[in-house]
Motif scaffolding. Structure first.
Motif, mmCIF file in Angstrom:
data_model
loop_
_atom_site.group_PDB
_atom_site.id
_atom_site.type_symbol
_atom_site.label_atom_id
_atom_site.label_comp_id
_atom_site.label_asym_id
_atom_site.label_seq_id
_atom_site.Cartn_x
_atom_site.Cartn_y
_atom_site.Cartn_z
ATOM 1 N N UNK A 1 7.437 -4.608 -7.258
ATOM 2 C CA UNK A 1 7.525 -3.169 -7.043
ATOM 3 C C UNK A 1 6.267 -2.618 -6.387
ATOM 4 N N UNK A 2 5.121 -3.194 -6.717
ATOM 5 C CA UNK A 2 3.877 -2.696 -6.139
ATOM 6 C C UNK A 2 3.676 -3.188 -4.708
ATOM 7 N N UNK A 3 4.016 -4.424 -4.446
ATOM 8 C CA UNK A 3 3.777 -4.997 -3.117
ATOM 9 C C UNK A 3 4.928 -4.765 -2.153
ATOM 10 N N UNK A 4 6.129 -4.572 -2.665
ATOM 11 C CA UNK A 4 7.312 -4.458 -1.826
ATOM 12 C C UNK A 4 7.260 -3.374 -0.764
ATOM 13 N N UNK A 5 7.004 -2.127 -1.144
ATOM 14 C CA UNK A 5 6.994 -1.075 -0.116
ATOM 15 C C UNK A 5 5.949 -1.309 0.970
ATOM 16 N N UNK A 6 4.788 -1.794 0.582
ATOM 17 C CA UNK A 6 3.728 -2.035 1.559
ATOM 18 C C UNK A 6 4.100 -3.192 2.482
ATOM 19 N N UNK A 7 4.617 -4.265 1.908
ATOM 20 C CA UNK A 7 4.987 -5.432 2.719
ATOM 21 C C UNK A 7 6.149 -5.124 3.657
ATOM 22 N N UNK A 8 7.145 -4.397 3.167
ATOM 23 C CA UNK A 8 8.284 -4.059 4.027
ATOM 24 C C UNK A 8 7.869 -3.119 5.153
#
Length: 89
Positions: A19-26
């Motif tokens: 949840x923490x890395x997903x938005x940034x990575x996408x």
């Protein structure tokens, strides 16, 4: 501590990390793809062209999703700290 508790804790930790890395990575992935398509279409092969849009996109996502991400990690940490004494007793 039971194996089920360990697996539940590991699952919750991986879920929070996603949840923490997903938005940034996408966002970084989508921005990089758009810049690559632009470079392929215009034949502009400037390496520094990819960095500024990615930095701006990540900054925008952190501004927009930052409070939610902070709430997610804070909730997980509080839950973890309140359950640690129960786990080892």
């Amino acid at each position: 501590m039971q194996p089920e508790e360990v697996m539940t804790l590991a699952y919750q930790g991986m879920r929070v990390a996603l949840f923490l890395a997903g938005p940034i990575m996408l966002t970084t992935l989508a921005t990089g793809l758009l810049i690559s398509l632009f470079q392929a279409a215009t034949q502009v092969n400037e390496m520094t062209l990819t960095f500024i849009p990615k930095i701006l996109a990540v900054f925008a996502v952190l501004v927009l999703a930052g409070p939610w991400q902070l709430q997610v990690i804070t909730t997980f940490t509080r839950k973890l700290f309140t359950e640690v004494p129960r786990m080892f007793s």
